[in-house]
Every structure is written in structure tokens, then in C-alpha cells.
Design a protein around this motif. Structure first.
Motif, PDB file in Angstrom:
ATOM      1  N   GLU A  26     -32.121 -42.608  -3.407  1.00  0.00           N
ATOM      2  CA  GLU A  26     -32.724 -42.386  -4.718  1.00  0.00           C
ATOM      3  C   GLU A  26     -34.165 -41.895  -4.569  1.00  0.00           C
ATOM      4  O   GLU A  26     -34.639 -41.098  -5.375  1.00  0.00           O
ATOM      5  CB  GLU A  26     -32.656 -43.657  -5.575  1.00  0.00           C
ATOM      6  CG  GLU A  26     -31.238 -44.131  -5.892  1.00  0.00           C
ATOM      7  CD  GLU A  26     -30.429 -43.146  -6.741  1.00  0.00           C
ATOM      8  OE1 GLU A  26     -30.988 -42.160  -7.245  1.00  0.00           O
ATOM      9  OE2 GLU A  26     -29.213 -43.371  -6.883  1.00  0.00           O
ATOM     10  N   GLU A  60     -33.406 -40.447 -12.018  1.00  0.00           N
ATOM     11  CA  GLU A  60     -33.576 -40.824 -10.605  1.00  0.00           C
ATOM     12  C   GLU A  60     -34.680 -41.865 -10.457  1.00  0.00           C
ATOM     13  O   GLU A  60     -34.585 -42.759  -9.613  1.00  0.00           O
ATOM     14  CB  GLU A  60     -33.889 -39.603  -9.731  1.00  0.00           C
ATOM     15  CG  GLU A  60     -32.861 -38.479  -9.772  1.00  0.00           C
ATOM     16  CD  GLU A  60     -31.456 -38.878  -9.356  1.00  0.00           C
ATOM     17  OE1 GLU A  60     -31.240 -40.028  -8.943  1.00  0.00           O
ATOM     18  OE2 GLU A  60     -30.556 -38.028  -9.454  1.00  0.00           O
ATOM     19  N   HIS A  63     -33.079 -45.101 -11.207  1.00  0.00           N
ATOM     20  CA  HIS A  63     -32.229 -45.521 -10.079  1.00  0.00           C
ATOM     21  C   HIS A  63     -33.101 -46.080  -8.948  1.00  0.00           C
ATOM     22  O   HIS A  63     -32.802 -47.122  -8.369  1.00  0.00           O
ATOM     23  CB  HIS A  63     -31.421 -44.338  -9.531  1.00  0.00           C
ATOM     24  CG  HIS A  63     -30.456 -43.766 -10.518  1.00  0.00           C
ATOM     25  ND1 HIS A  63     -29.729 -42.618 -10.253  1.00  0.00           N
ATOM     26  CD2 HIS A  63     -30.081 -44.165 -11.762  1.00  0.00           C
ATOM     27  CE1 HIS A  63     -28.949 -42.357 -11.303  1.00  0.00           C
ATOM     28  NE2 HIS A  63     -29.156 -43.276 -12.225  1.00  0.00           N
ATOM     29  N   GLU A 148     -24.902 -39.836 -11.832  1.00  0.00           N
ATOM     30  CA  GLU A 148     -24.976 -38.762 -10.831  1.00  0.00           C
ATOM     31  C   GLU A 148     -23.899 -37.704 -11.139  1.00  0.00           C
ATOM     32  O   GLU A 148     -24.124 -36.506 -10.970  1.00  0.00           O
ATOM     33  CB  GLU A 148     -24.763 -39.293  -9.407  1.00  0.00           C
ATOM     34  CG  GLU A 148     -25.626 -40.475  -8.967  1.00  0.00           C
ATOM     35  CD  GLU A 148     -27.126 -40.247  -8.932  1.00  0.00           C
ATOM     36  OE1 GLU A 148     -27.608 -39.187  -9.380  1.00  0.00           O
ATOM     37  OE2 GLU A 148     -27.829 -41.149  -8.458  1.00  0.00           O
TER      38      GLU A 148
HETATM   39 FE   LIG Z   1     -29.789 -41.223  -8.541  1.00  0.00          FE
END
Ligand SMILES: [Fe+2]
Ligand SMILES: [Fe+2]
Length: 187
Positions: A26, A60, A63, A148
């Protein structure tokens, strides 16, 4: 009974390995999008492309924050290769964005294809463990995997496959992403 006997406990070493590689991945994703945004801005890319990449980048960040928190909570050592992912991720993002909007999207398709398989394998593994932390971790992985896949869909819809040498680029980036995962699971 027979089914229960097949379940393998989630060892601290395995948990550490899963969390470390995911946090590293990530982090790499965050750096790829940072490089892409830099390259796209240099090229004066259109607002819609920038917005799409910014939205993926924001996910992201979420994440990364989740796995950073999990590695801290479980006292897992983060990847020692963070400086490598810092530079390599950014360079990949920048290079593909400088090739064009569609090349940037092709990069996302390639990376997300690898991540999808990676998270699917982890989810399958966690399915087989009775460990306390596993259901929660599996839910996180399942959710991120869906997101994703959304990134991949967005990139495909944005014309990733129309990139010149799409197949070559996709295979090269996939090979790189697989190598990065292999390394991040070990170092
Ligand atoms: Fe990701
Ligand atoms: Fe992603």
C-alpha cells in the motif's frame, strides 16, 4: 471434525509476514500515484484524469493507514525496504504518466491485477485459520481487494488497453509487482 483438523493457526510469524507485505504494498501504491500525479501535472493532463487518479490515491492512503495501524498494533517490524518502495513506486508512476494518460492507467491495471491475486490468496489463507484476529483482518483484505478491483475497472474504462505496447507494459509491470511482493514478504 475433519474440516476443523485442516485449519492451520495463524502464527505470529505468518501474521507479521502478511501485515508487512500489505503495508509495503500500500505504501508502494501511494508512491505510484504520487509519481503519476506529478507526471500528469507536468504534462498538463485533463482535470478528469487527475481527479480519477486523486480518488484512487486517496483510497490508497486509507489502505496504507489501516495496515500501518495494524503493524503497530501487532508490533510487527515494517519492511526494511521502505526507501526502495519510496523511490521505485514514484519512478514507476512518474514514468508511466509521462508516457501518457493511458499508460498511467495501464500501470494501474497491471498493479491491481497482481494485488487482486495477492489479496485473494491471503483471504483464502485466512479463511482456513481459527485465529482471533483473522476474521477482522480478512474483512479488511476483502474490502481493500474490492476497492483495488474498482481501480482496475476505472483504469480499463479510461482506455488503459489502448496504450501502445499495452501487453508488453502490462507484463513488465506485473513482473515487477510480483517481484516486489516476493521481496516485501521477506525483507
Ligand atoms: Fe490499495
Ligand atoms: Fe489500488
Amino acid at each position: 471434525m475433519g474440516k476443523k483438523a485442516e485449519k492451520k493457526p495463524l502464527s505470529p510469524a505468518l501474521l507479521a509476514r502478511l501485515l508487512r507485505v500489505n503495508q509495503a504494498g500500500e505504501y508502494g501504491a501511494k508512491r505510484i500515484y504520487a509519481g503519476q500525479l506529478q507526471g500528469l501535472r507536468w504534462r498538463g493532463a485533463d482535470a478528469q484524469t487527475l481527479r480519477q487518479i486523486e480518488q484512487m490515491a486517496a483510497q490508497e492512503e486509507t489502505h496504507l493507514a489501516a495496515f500501518s495501524q495494524l503493524i503497530a498494533a501487532n508490533q510487527v517490524r515494517p519492511t526494511a525496504l521502505q526507501p526502495v518502495w519510496h523511490v521505485a513506486g514514484f519512478a514507476l508512476g512518474l514514468a508511466t504518466a509521462l508516457l501518457g494518460n493511458k499508460a498511467a492507467m495501464a500501470c494501474t491495471v497491471a498493479v491491481e491485477e497482481v494485488i487482486d491475486r495477492h489479496y485473494a490468496a491471503q483471504a483464502e489463507l485466512l479463511e482456513k485459520t481459527p485465529a482471533k484476529a483473522a476474521p477482522q483482518l480478512k474483512a479488511v483484505i476483502d474490502q481493500f481487494r474490492r476497492e483495488e478491483n474498482d481501480h482496475r475497472e476505472t483504469a480499463l474504462e479510461a482506455g488503459a488497453e489502448q496504450t501502445p505496447l499495452y501487453g508488453v507494459l502490462r507484463h513488465a509491470i506485473k513482473a515487477g509487482a510480483k517481484a516486489a511482493i516476493w521481496l516485501a514478504e521477506r525483507v
